[in-house]
Design an enzyme around this catalytic site. Sequence first.
Site, short mmCIF file in Angstrom:
data_model
loop_
_atom_site.label_atom_id
_atom_site.label_comp_id
_atom_site.label_asym_id
_atom_site.label_seq_id
_atom_site.Cartn_x
_atom_site.Cartn_y
_atom_site.Cartn_z
CB CYS A 72 -0.89 -0.02 1.24
SG CYS A 72 -1.68 1.56 1.62
CD GLU A 73 -0.20 5.11 -4.08
OE1 GLU A 73 -0.93 6.10 -4.25
OE2 GLU A 73 0.41 4.56 -5.01
CG HIS A 74 -2.60 5.54 0.83
ND1 HIS A 74 -3.69 4.85 0.37
CD2 HIS A 74 -2.39 6.54 -0.05
CE1 HIS A 74 -4.14 5.43 -0.72
NE2 HIS A 74 -3.37 6.45 -1.01
CG HIS A 75 -1.13 3.36 5.93
ND1 HIS A 75 -2.31 3.26 5.22
CD2 HIS A 75 -1.29 4.38 6.80
CE1 HIS A 75 -3.16 4.17 5.66
NE2 HIS A 75 -2.57 4.87 6.60
CD GLN A 113 -8.03 -4.59 -4.32
OE1 GLN A 113 -7.88 -4.50 -3.11
NE2 GLN A 113 -8.97 -5.34 -4.85
CG HIS A 140 -6.20 -3.58 1.41
ND1 HIS A 140 -5.53 -2.73 0.57
CD2 HIS A 140 -7.08 -4.26 0.62
CE1 HIS A 140 -5.99 -2.87 -0.66
NE2 HIS A 140 -6.94 -3.80 -0.66
CB CYS A 142 -2.85 -0.29 5.40
SG CYS A 142 -3.92 -0.48 3.96
#
Length: 184
Positions: A72-75, A113, A140, A142
């Site tokens: 995940c690019e956010h976390h 995703q 996920h 995250c």
Amino acid sequence: MNKDRVKKLVRELIIELGEDPTREGLRGTPDRIADMYEEIFAGYDSDSELSVQFSEDSDAVVVKDIKFYSMCEHHMLPFFGKVSIAYLPSGRVFGVSKLVRLVEKYAKRLQIQERMTKDIADELHAQGVKGVMVLSEAEHLCMKMRGVKNDATMTSAAYRGFYERKENREDVVAIIRNAKSSLL
């Protein structure tokens, strides 16, 4: 990727977390993480090799349950699951391994995703097939281990060409979902 820089940054992170990077259990951690990042982010440098095709035609080709692991690019926590791809060839078909490599190309990146699903469909459709459908389902971490701490799974879909019309995809979705299909 500059592995020496990654090792240095991981060592600094270990110190910032209040740990001793020379402690026995952590001594090789910067090296292991640099090696791991090289492997799990290999999608930036990979080629799906979709140009390799075979002269053949089919009404529909479905490859189900291609396993993938992504970050995940956010976390920067993993998400993982399965991708199913359906396409209508235009006189040429792809080897199954090429479709697996296509999924890996986009999964092995910092990613979300929804974009991964769209990028797989776009690249396959750009090869001149009549239609493409990509369904992905993932868990996920995250969301599971932080924040809402929920075990929900997410499904995303992308449709191109022939499969953009709902009535054109119902039988293939049934095949993917292991339901009874009028095609069989």
